[in-house]
Design a protein around this motif. Structure first.
Motif, mmCIF file in Angstrom:
data_model
loop_
_atom_site.group_PDB
_atom_site.id
_atom_site.type_symbol
_atom_site.label_atom_id
_atom_site.label_comp_id
_atom_site.label_asym_id
_atom_site.label_seq_id
_atom_site.Cartn_x
_atom_site.Cartn_y
_atom_site.Cartn_z
ATOM 1 N N GLU A 46 82.356 49.670 85.013
ATOM 2 C CA GLU A 46 82.066 50.128 86.186
ATOM 3 C C GLU A 46 81.341 50.922 86.680
ATOM 4 O O GLU A 46 79.764 51.355 87.278
ATOM 5 N N VAL A 47 81.518 52.798 85.994
ATOM 6 C CA VAL A 47 81.009 53.699 86.086
ATOM 7 C C VAL A 47 79.736 53.630 85.597
ATOM 8 O O VAL A 47 78.851 53.459 86.101
ATOM 9 N N PHE A 48 79.382 53.019 83.925
ATOM 10 C CA PHE A 48 78.700 52.793 83.268
ATOM 11 C C PHE A 48 77.859 51.427 83.402
ATOM 12 O O PHE A 48 78.266 50.999 82.095
ATOM 13 N N PRO A 49 77.823 50.446 84.547
ATOM 14 C CA PRO A 49 77.692 49.074 83.403
ATOM 15 C C PRO A 49 76.321 49.228 82.930
ATOM 16 O O PRO A 49 77.157 48.118 81.727
ATOM 17 N N GLU A 50 75.086 49.872 82.497
ATOM 18 C CA GLU A 50 74.148 49.619 81.539
ATOM 19 C C GLU A 50 74.342 49.649 80.404
ATOM 20 O O GLU A 50 73.822 49.585 79.173
ATOM 21 N N MET A 51 75.247 51.013 80.436
ATOM 22 C CA MET A 51 75.735 51.282 78.844
ATOM 23 C C MET A 51 77.456 51.503 78.024
ATOM 24 O O MET A 51 77.363 52.337 78.094
ATOM 25 N N PRO A 52 77.981 50.801 78.664
ATOM 26 C CA PRO A 52 79.192 50.533 78.644
ATOM 27 C C PRO A 52 80.034 51.373 77.729
ATOM 28 O O PRO A 52 79.600 50.750 76.471
ATOM 29 N N TYR A 53 80.826 51.964 77.036
ATOM 30 C CA TYR A 53 81.645 52.180 75.792
ATOM 31 C C TYR A 53 82.027 50.787 75.309
ATOM 32 O O TYR A 53 83.164 50.834 76.596
ATOM 33 N N PRO A 54 82.214 50.163 74.338
ATOM 34 C CA PRO A 54 83.021 48.997 73.633
ATOM 35 C C PRO A 54 84.351 49.678 73.820
ATOM 36 O O PRO A 54 84.748 50.214 73.185
ATOM 37 N N LEU A 55 85.313 48.696 74.324
ATOM 38 C CA LEU A 55 86.879 49.201 74.032
ATOM 39 C C LEU A 55 87.476 49.161 72.609
ATOM 40 O O LEU A 55 88.134 50.276 72.640
ATOM 41 N N PHE A 56 86.479 48.685 71.529
ATOM 42 C CA PHE A 56 87.023 49.209 70.428
ATOM 43 C C PHE A 56 86.626 50.513 70.148
ATOM 44 O O PHE A 56 87.224 51.407 68.928
ATOM 45 N N VAL A 57 85.639 50.972 70.621
ATOM 46 C CA VAL A 57 84.833 52.592 70.354
ATOM 47 C C VAL A 57 86.161 53.510 71.103
ATOM 48 O O VAL A 57 86.530 54.505 70.020
ATOM 49 N N LEU A 58 86.753 52.882 72.191
ATOM 50 C CA LEU A 58 87.629 53.663 72.772
ATOM 51 C C LEU A 58 88.317 53.995 71.694
ATOM 52 O O LEU A 58 89.526 54.892 71.725
ATOM 53 N N ARG A 59 89.054 52.892 71.027
ATOM 54 C CA ARG A 59 90.292 52.562 70.424
ATOM 55 C C ARG A 59 89.890 52.921 69.381
ATOM 56 O O ARG A 59 91.083 54.229 69.103
#
Ligand code: COA
Length: 204
Positions: A46-59
């Protein structure tokens, strides 16, 4: 995740008092848990639509990087903000990698509280300065960072390889603006870090 090393010297009572303060103001500021990850990824899109962190990176930050500081703020049973930072211990510096508050929840000091908690945790893990990158026209973020004494050190035209300039800002954790805002909280950080995959503990 190296939960024992990262728990540092923070006592459980320090942890509770930080959380109590956040809860008293109607929102809970706490370490991210595994079950938060999808909500954090949604918020990031929502906040960084052009470059969001993929879920696996957050994980991976949660599970495999003991030097990561991963906090969320929850209100109305919704993850409405998060912050992610990492400490580069051999250089005694930390990078703030993400700070985001959902649009509906802005202007309620959630960004301020997340940043304060991240900076305190960076300090408690040995960082002496914190660096961030920010778009030069991001007035809200610039206003927040300046409150904590961040100042521009350089800029890069293609920081993310997409011809979008970024300013690099830095603040000394022992500098007056941060000490004035955080006081004693600077030395004990933000509570105990929950365990993760590498420690064999669930991220609770
Ligand atoms: C930057 C962001 C995290 C601020 O979150 P927030 O919860 O709305 O901010 P707060 O209510 O805690 O405000 C803290 C300070 O930020 C600054 N600020 C917040 N909104 C602002 C705005 N619209 N214009 C100028 N300054 C602003 C002010 O200095 C404010 O302090 P004050 O209330 O004493 O004036 C939020 O706007 C956001 O998520 N933006 C999109 C993502 C982003 O840009 N992240 C930073 C990437 S580098």
């Amino acid at each position: 995740m190296n939960s024992s090393g990262d728990a540092s010297t923070v006592s459980r009572s320090d942890h509770r008092s930080d959380q109590d303060r956040a809860s008293a103001a109607g929102a809970e500021l706490r370490w991210a848990r595994r079950e938060d990850l999808e909500s954090v990824a949604d918020l990031d899109r929502e906040v960084f639509p052009e470059m969001p962190y993929p879920l696996f990176v957050l994980r991976q930050h949660m599970d495999a990087r003991p030097q990561s500081i991963f906090l969320v703020i929850e209100a109305d049973e919704t993850i409405c903000g998060y912050a992610l930072a990492t400490v580069v211990s051999n250089h005694r510096k930390a990078w703030l990698l993400a700070l985001a508050v959902s649009e509906d929840y802005r202007g309620q000091s959630y960004g301020d509280r997340l940043l304060a908690a991240v900076l305190a945790s960076c300090a408690s893990r040995g960082a002496r300065r914190v660096l961030i990158t920010v778009r030069p026209n991001n007035e809200a973020a610039l206003g927040l960072y300046k409150k904590y004494g961040f100042h521009k050190t350089s800029s890069e035209e293609n920081y993310y390889g997409n011809r979008e300039p970024r300013e690099i800002m830095q603040a000394k954790l022992q500098g007056d603006p941060i000490r004035a805002r955080l006081g004693g909280g600077l030395s004990h950080g933000f509570g105990s870090k929950p365990g993760g995959l590498l420690s064999g503990e669930a991220g609770s």
